[in-house]
Scaffold this motif. Structure first.
Motif, PDB file in Angstrom:
ATOM      1  N   GLY A 156       0.802  -1.210   0.000  1.00 40.96           N
ATOM      2  CA  GLY A 156       0.000   0.000   0.000  1.00 40.96           C
ATOM      3  C   GLY A 156       0.838   1.264   0.000  1.00 40.96           C
ATOM      4  O   GLY A 156       2.073   1.227  -0.094  1.00 40.96           O
ATOM      5  N   PRO A 157       0.202   2.418   0.120  1.00 41.76           N
ATOM      6  CA  PRO A 157       0.899   3.703  -0.005  1.00 41.76           C
ATOM      7  C   PRO A 157       2.033   3.896   0.995  1.00 41.76           C
ATOM      8  O   PRO A 157       3.082   4.455   0.645  1.00 41.76           O
ATOM      9  CB  PRO A 157      -0.222   4.723   0.229  1.00 41.76           C
ATOM     10  CG  PRO A 157      -1.475   4.012  -0.133  1.00 41.76           C
ATOM     11  CD  PRO A 157      -1.262   2.586   0.250  1.00 41.76           C
ATOM     12  N   ILE A 158       1.843   3.456   2.237  1.00 50.50           N
ATOM     13  CA  ILE A 158       2.906   3.637   3.235  1.00 50.50           C
ATOM     14  C   ILE A 158       4.134   2.811   2.860  1.00 50.50           C
ATOM     15  O   ILE A 158       5.275   3.302   2.896  1.00 50.50           O
ATOM     16  CB  ILE A 158       2.400   3.258   4.639  1.00 50.50           C
ATOM     17  CG1 ILE A 158       1.322   4.247   5.103  1.00 50.50           C
ATOM     18  CG2 ILE A 158       3.547   3.205   5.635  1.00 50.50           C
ATOM     19  CD1 ILE A 158       0.666   3.879   6.399  1.00 50.50           C
ATOM     20  N   ALA A 159       3.919   1.556   2.495  1.00 53.72           N
ATOM     21  CA  ALA A 159       5.040   0.703   2.095  1.00 53.72           C
ATOM     22  C   ALA A 159       5.721   1.252   0.854  1.00 53.72           C
ATOM     23  O   ALA A 159       6.963   1.317   0.784  1.00 53.72           O
ATOM     24  CB  ALA A 159       4.539  -0.721   1.834  1.00 53.72           C
ATOM     25  N   SER A 160       4.941   1.666  -0.126  1.00 48.29           N
ATOM     26  CA  SER A 160       5.518   2.166  -1.372  1.00 48.29           C
ATOM     27  C   SER A 160       6.314   3.442  -1.150  1.00 48.29           C
ATOM     28  O   SER A 160       7.400   3.622  -1.719  1.00 48.29           O
ATOM     29  CB  SER A 160       4.407   2.408  -2.400  1.00 48.29           C
ATOM     30  OG  SER A 160       3.721   1.198  -2.687  1.00 48.29           O
ATOM     31  N   ALA A 161       5.792   4.334  -0.315  1.00 49.47           N
ATOM     32  CA  ALA A 161       6.507   5.583  -0.030  1.00 49.47           C
ATOM     33  C   ALA A 161       7.833   5.314   0.673  1.00 49.47           C
ATOM     34  O   ALA A 161       8.852   5.953   0.378  1.00 49.47           O
ATOM     35  CB  ALA A 161       5.626   6.496   0.822  1.00 49.47           C
TER      36      ALA A 161
END
Length: 251
Positions: A156-161
């Motif tokens: 998700g966004p947190i992991a990707s960021a």
């Protein structure tokens, strides 16, 4: 035990664990290798299981079905061990690497705990736990945050960021499926996004996947075949797969 009873027990084992090996079934039921193979053939003919080299698995999942980590860990263990051993030879002490989620990357992690001075970026809870339990003070492990999937990936966004802010020498990428048409795929849309971020963070990408993954297609493409610099797999790939990989210039 009657043949029908044995076949019912085999089917229950496949459905509960995701797959079985012929050798294990021979030991369990005390019958010959040929008898077990005949049982698997009959179950396969009835459309209840999928025969694979050395055993059988549950019927191939749909594009969005995601088996749990424990179920996948039981499948193709010999091939995964050989792949992990080969892939470990690509890692030099003191380098920065990334390991995506997956049972093959987890087997690779077991071998990499012995390598000095590694910095490891991962979105896999089991992989991070393996390095943590090894307790080496000369190794640094960065575990991304994110939403946990059935296969124990953080996505998700947190992991990707988190991944996009980092740069590594090598990425070892596990995949749900690979094909000439769809490339490397996953049944989880958020995981595809995070895996793409991992690819972007790495100078070189090494895909680790056994031959059973060929022609399996998840709902989301992670990347085309050409995104991989190296594929570490077993010797059971069909000719069509070898041709497609050669065309994509993968070693």
């Amino acid at each position: 035990m009657l043949a029908a009873q044995r076949q019912s027990a085999i089917l229950d084992a496949v459905r509960s664990t995701g797959g079985v090996r012929v050798a294990d079934l021979v030991d369990r039921f005390g019958v010959s290798d040929m008898t077990i193979r005949r049982d698997l053939e009959m179950l396969s003919d009835r459309g209840l299981i999928l025969k694979v080299h050395g055993g059988a698995t549950a019927l191939r999942p749909g594009a969005t079905e995601e088996p749990g980590f424990a179920a996948k860990a039981e499948l193709h263990q010999r091939q995964k061990d050989a792949i992990a051993e080969k892939a470990a030879g690509l890692v030099q002490p003191g380098t920065a690497i990334a390991l995506s989620a997956g049972t093959t990357t987890a087997r690779l992690a077991q071998r990499l705990t012995a390598v000095e001075g590694l910095t490891v970026v991962t979105n896999s809870i089991p992989v991070a736990d393996l390095f943590h339990r090894a307790g080496r003070p000369d190794q640094t492990v960065v575990l991304t945050g994110g939403v946990r999937t059935p296969s124990d990936a953080l996505v998700g966004p947190i992991a990707s960021a988190a991944v996009r802010s980092l740069h590594v020498d090598l990425l070892f990428l596990g995949v749900h499926g690979m094909s000439a048409r769809a490339g490397f795929t996953t049944p989880n849309l958020l995981e595809a996004e995070t895996d793409r971020a991992l690819i972007d963070s790495a100078r070189r990408t090494v895909v680790v996947a056994d031959s059973s993954k060929w022609d399996v297609v998840g709902i989301a493409t992670i990347a085309d075949l050409a995104a991989a610099h190296v594929l570490v797999t077993d010797d059971q790939l069909p000719d069509e797969a070898r041709e497609a990989l050669t065309h994509a210039e993968i070693v």
